[in-house]
Design a protein around this motif. Sequence first.
Motif, short mmCIF file in Angstrom:
data_model
loop_
_atom_site.label_atom_id
_atom_site.label_comp_id
_atom_site.label_asym_id
_atom_site.label_seq_id
_atom_site.Cartn_x
_atom_site.Cartn_y
_atom_site.Cartn_z
N VAL A 1 0.83 -1.19 0.00
CA VAL A 1 0.00 0.00 0.00
C VAL A 1 0.87 1.25 0.00
O VAL A 1 0.60 2.19 -0.73
N LEU A 2 1.92 1.25 0.81
CA LEU A 2 2.78 2.43 0.89
C LEU A 2 3.48 2.70 -0.45
O LEU A 2 3.61 3.85 -0.86
N GLN A 3 3.88 1.63 -1.14
CA GLN A 3 4.51 1.81 -2.45
C GLN A 3 3.53 2.48 -3.42
O GLN A 3 3.92 3.36 -4.18
N SER A 4 2.28 2.06 -3.40
CA SER A 4 1.27 2.65 -4.28
C SER A 4 1.06 4.12 -3.98
O SER A 4 0.93 4.94 -4.90
N LEU A 5 1.04 4.47 -2.70
CA LEU A 5 0.89 5.88 -2.33
C LEU A 5 2.08 6.71 -2.80
O LEU A 5 1.92 7.83 -3.28
N PHE A 6 3.26 6.15 -2.67
CA PHE A 6 4.45 6.86 -3.11
C PHE A 6 4.45 7.05 -4.62
O PHE A 6 4.77 8.12 -5.12
N LEU A 7 4.08 6.00 -5.35
CA LEU A 7 4.02 6.12 -6.81
C LEU A 7 2.98 7.17 -7.22
O LEU A 7 3.20 7.94 -8.16
N ALA A 8 1.86 7.21 -6.51
CA ALA A 8 0.83 8.22 -6.80
C ALA A 8 1.36 9.62 -6.52
O ALA A 8 1.12 10.55 -7.30
N ALA A 9 2.09 9.79 -5.42
CA ALA A 9 2.65 11.10 -5.09
C ALA A 9 3.69 11.53 -6.12
O ALA A 9 3.74 12.70 -6.52
N ILE A 10 4.51 10.59 -6.57
CA ILE A 10 5.51 10.89 -7.58
C ILE A 10 4.83 11.31 -8.88
O ILE A 10 5.20 12.30 -9.52
N GLY A 11 3.80 10.56 -9.27
CA GLY A 11 3.06 10.89 -10.49
C GLY A 11 2.38 12.24 -10.40
O GLY A 11 2.39 13.03 -11.35
N GLU A 12 1.79 12.53 -9.25
CA GLU A 12 1.11 13.82 -9.05
C GLU A 12 2.11 14.97 -9.13
O GLU A 12 1.85 15.99 -9.77
N ALA A 13 3.26 14.81 -8.50
CA ALA A 13 4.28 15.86 -8.55
C ALA A 13 4.76 16.08 -9.97
O ALA A 13 4.94 17.22 -10.41
N ARG A 14 4.95 15.01 -10.70
CA ARG A 14 5.41 15.12 -12.09
C ARG A 14 4.34 15.80 -12.95
O ARG A 14 4.65 16.64 -13.78
N ASP A 15 3.07 15.42 -12.75
CA ASP A 15 1.98 16.02 -13.52
C ASP A 15 1.87 17.52 -13.27
O ASP A 15 1.46 18.28 -14.14
N ARG A 16 2.23 17.94 -12.08
CA ARG A 16 2.16 19.37 -11.73
C ARG A 16 3.41 20.13 -12.15
O ARG A 16 3.54 21.31 -11.86
#
Length: 105
Positions: A1-16
Amino acid sequence: VLQSLFLAAIGEARDRGARGLEAFSYRYPEGESSYERFRVHKTVFPQDFLADFGFEVMRSSGRAGLSRLELGGLVPVVEGKRERVLSVVRNAFGVPEAVPAPPNP
């Protein structure tokens, strides 16, 4: 679960459009329990966990550090030796070159 949250945060930061992502890290002693590593200190992540995502320690003091992940873009590859070798192999085995599909009207 923590890996998924981190990947989502990385993707969100990149998208922004962020150029990098930073997180506080901690180098735990060998054999430390998962409970200690992920439940006790919820705002400081294990260095090895962050390293799995490509984070690098920028500064450290003792076991604590500031880790950063650079979010650079894709780098275009210039045709070089690899492409020439692949071309020779394709020709030797009779593999046709890829032809782009015609555009749909």
